[in-house]
Scaffold this motif. Structure first.
Motif, PDB file in Angstrom:
ATOM      1  N   PHE A  94      42.783  51.263  42.789  1.00 45.54           N
ATOM      2  CA  PHE A  94      43.121  50.580  41.541  1.00 45.54           C
ATOM      3  C   PHE A  94      41.991  49.657  41.085  1.00 45.54           C
ATOM      4  O   PHE A  94      41.738  49.522  39.899  1.00 45.54           O
ATOM      5  N   THR A  95      41.306  49.057  42.049  1.00 44.78           N
ATOM      6  CA  THR A  95      40.194  48.179  41.682  1.00 44.78           C
ATOM      7  C   THR A  95      39.026  48.996  41.143  1.00 44.78           C
ATOM      8  O   THR A  95      38.438  48.660  40.117  1.00 44.78           O
ATOM      9  N   VAL A 100      41.298  46.645  38.366  1.00 45.38           N
ATOM     10  CA  VAL A 100      42.424  45.743  38.621  1.00 45.38           C
ATOM     11  C   VAL A 100      42.093  44.793  39.772  1.00 45.38           C
ATOM     12  O   VAL A 100      41.576  45.215  40.795  1.00 45.38           O
ATOM     13  N   MET A 106      49.598  40.437  40.009  1.00 43.04           N
ATOM     14  CA  MET A 106      49.554  41.904  40.001  1.00 43.04           C
ATOM     15  C   MET A 106      50.591  42.465  40.976  1.00 43.04           C
ATOM     16  O   MET A 106      51.236  43.475  40.696  1.00 43.04           O
ATOM     17  N   THR A 193      37.849  40.874  44.823  1.00 47.28           N
ATOM     18  CA  THR A 193      38.023  42.319  45.023  1.00 47.28           C
ATOM     19  C   THR A 193      37.758  42.721  46.472  1.00 47.28           C
ATOM     20  O   THR A 193      37.651  43.899  46.779  1.00 47.28           O
ATOM     21  N   THR A 281      47.130  38.837  31.715  1.00 45.65           N
ATOM     22  CA  THR A 281      46.774  40.204  31.367  1.00 45.65           C
ATOM     23  C   THR A 281      47.848  41.177  31.831  1.00 45.65           C
ATOM     24  O   THR A 281      47.665  42.381  31.758  1.00 45.65           O
ATOM     25  N   SER A 282      48.966  40.651  32.333  1.00 49.22           N
ATOM     26  CA  SER A 282      50.052  41.557  32.715  1.00 49.22           C
ATOM     27  C   SER A 282      51.334  41.088  32.042  1.00 49.22           C
ATOM     28  O   SER A 282      51.503  39.897  31.751  1.00 49.22           O
TER      29      SER A 282
END
Ligand SMILES: [Zn+2]
Length: 460
Positions: A94-95, A100, A106, A193, A281-282
């Motif tokens: 996903f990253t 993401v 998240m 990340t 952002t979600s």
């Protein structure tokens, strides 16, 4: 003892490996295979300081080796290594694919997502990635025979790896502390990340936060809210809030985007408000924030749960509030008002595989408007531009920008095809909002109407 084990024919094919060696190998594998985004960012941010970058690589590597070696304990080694490996491999997908960052919000988003929504993410390449990068190496870990030393010897042996590794990490950190501090200040995403530690930490923080949520007592707010005047002409006042999804301001022609993505709203002379910022952002963050009393900078998930939201306060003022949802739910906003989740009806005119086009929100609107008798607010929660399957958000007659990306895997499309598909979703939202306006106009002899469209957040 060892000899007897080796003598068994079924066991003889299984190679022996020391548990520390296996931990170190797994750590190196995770660093190389599951941290592409992390290394790319670090390289970018530290490109002007090559020696500091080299020290950074060494320091992070020794830290990872030390962390995994900590679990080099009988009965724990294999499950722990497989856990770290699988978390890293899933998260890195996903990253690396979608950029993401797996933070606490998240994880919250993933925990409350709908089945249809997650189904788009489980693609063939995702499964292949998990199989090749995650399951196969995990099977290897299961297959090999781990040699464990007696407890005390093992403890010393583990420490002989962990202590020097941590020493190297600390030395690297101290040696270039000023460089790392200034880069870290400028690029707060640098460490976010790192797999698998960040996702595991985020999940733990989410779990503790959810546990806390159970003891939240909601504070009433605005219980004295009331309507100061009756409707001038005795007609019920009706406001429709179209709660958008992933509608990026940059792609709205009303806001200056060179492509005409809002022809229908433009024709209806709407007012466009340029100056707004989303809380996150979600959807899990941004949507409740939109209905909360808190401005963006003050909002937290907990504060949102602790306080009455707009729908509650409208209720205090004796306004009838209702929520129709075609997205992934109201995230607690509509918990105390009438609520309908439209995909549940699976109306074949609009819906396939658990998802519906936003025109499903218009279907019963005419009837509702014909029957409305008192001051009311109706929230229409759109599926809007929900990614990554943009192409499923609009019908064929809205494929105006072509060629449009027809798969949820952006990697399989050219960037301009992804943008085309995205712009078609905005075009379709434009249509849905225009139809809401037309519906209100049609009933203006008996209601006093207004409409507000606002999206929860944009798109990266
Ligand atoms: Zn959203």
């Amino acid at each position: 003892m060892e000899d007897t084990v080796l003598a068994e024919p079924s066991e003889s094919f299984r190679p022996k490996i020391g548990s520390v060696t296996l931990s170190v190998l797994t750590a190196i594998y995770i660093l190389v295979v599951a941290n592409h985004t992390f290394w790319t960012r670090a390289f970018g941010y530290l490109s002007s300081a090559p020696v500091a970058f080299a020290a950074f690589v060494i320091g992070i590597s020794t830290l990872t080796i030390a962390a995994l070696t900590t679990f080099s304990v009988k009965y724990l080694t294999k499950p722990a290594l497989i856990f770290f490996l699988m978390v890293a491999v899933v998260s890195s997908w996903f990253t690396d694919q979608f950029g993401v960052i797996i933070d606490k919000e998240m994880i919250r988003n993933a925990a409350v997502t709908t089945q249809a929504e997650s189904a788009h993410l489980i693609t063939l390449s995702f499964l292949l990635h998990i199989l090749l990068a995650g399951v196969l190496p995990s099977l290897f870990i299961i297959w090999v025979r781990v040699v464990h030393k007696p407890f005390l010897k093992k403890f010393v042996w583990n420490m002989a790896v962990i202590v020097p590794c941590l020493g190297i990490t600390i030395a690297a950190g101290l040696g270039f502390s000023q460089t790392y501090a200034s880069v870290g200040r400028l690029h707060k995403d640098l460490m976010l990340t790192l797999n698998p530690f960040v996702p595991i930490g985020s999940a733990a923080r989410f779990a503790f936060a959810s546990e806390d949520d159970r003891y939240i007592v909601r504070r009433p707010l605005g219980t004295d809210a009331h309507q100061r005047t009756a409707s001038a002409n005795g007609k019920p006042r009706v406001t429709i809030i179209v709660a958008g999804e992933t509608g990026r301001a940059q792609n709205f022609s009303l806001g200056g985007y060179p492509r005409e993505t809002n022809p229908e709203m433009k024709a209806r002379g709407v007012i466009y408000y340029k100056n707004s910022t989303s809380c996150g952002t979600s959807t899990a963050v941004s949507l409740p924030c939109m209905y909360s009393v808190y401005p963006r900078a003050d909002y937290t998930h907990r504060k949102g749960l602790e306080t009455d939201n707009l729908t509650d306060i409208l209720g205090h003022a004796k306004v009838d509030v209702e929520w129709w949802d075609n997205d992934t739910g109201s995230y607690g906003v509509a918990n105390r008002i009438p609520y309908r989740f439209l995909p549940d009806a699976a109306d074949p005119r609009f819906c396939t595989d658990g998802e519906c086009l936003d025109t499903v929100l218009l279907d019963k609107l005419g009837d509702w408007l014909s029957n409305v008798k008192s001051d009311s607010v109706l929230v229409l929660h759109q599926l809007g531009s929900h990614g990554p399957a943009y192409y499923r958000r609009y019908p064929d007659d809205f494929r105006r920008f072509t060629p449009d990306c027809r798969t949820p895997e952006f990697g399989a499309c050219k960037p301009e095809e992804v943008v085309n598909a995205y712009d078609n979703t905005i075009l379709f939202t434009d249509h849905v909002v225009a139809k809401v306006i037309d519906n209100l106009k049609k009933h203006q002899d008996r209601i006093s109407a207004s409409m507000l469209y606002v999206s929860d957040h944009g798109e990266s």
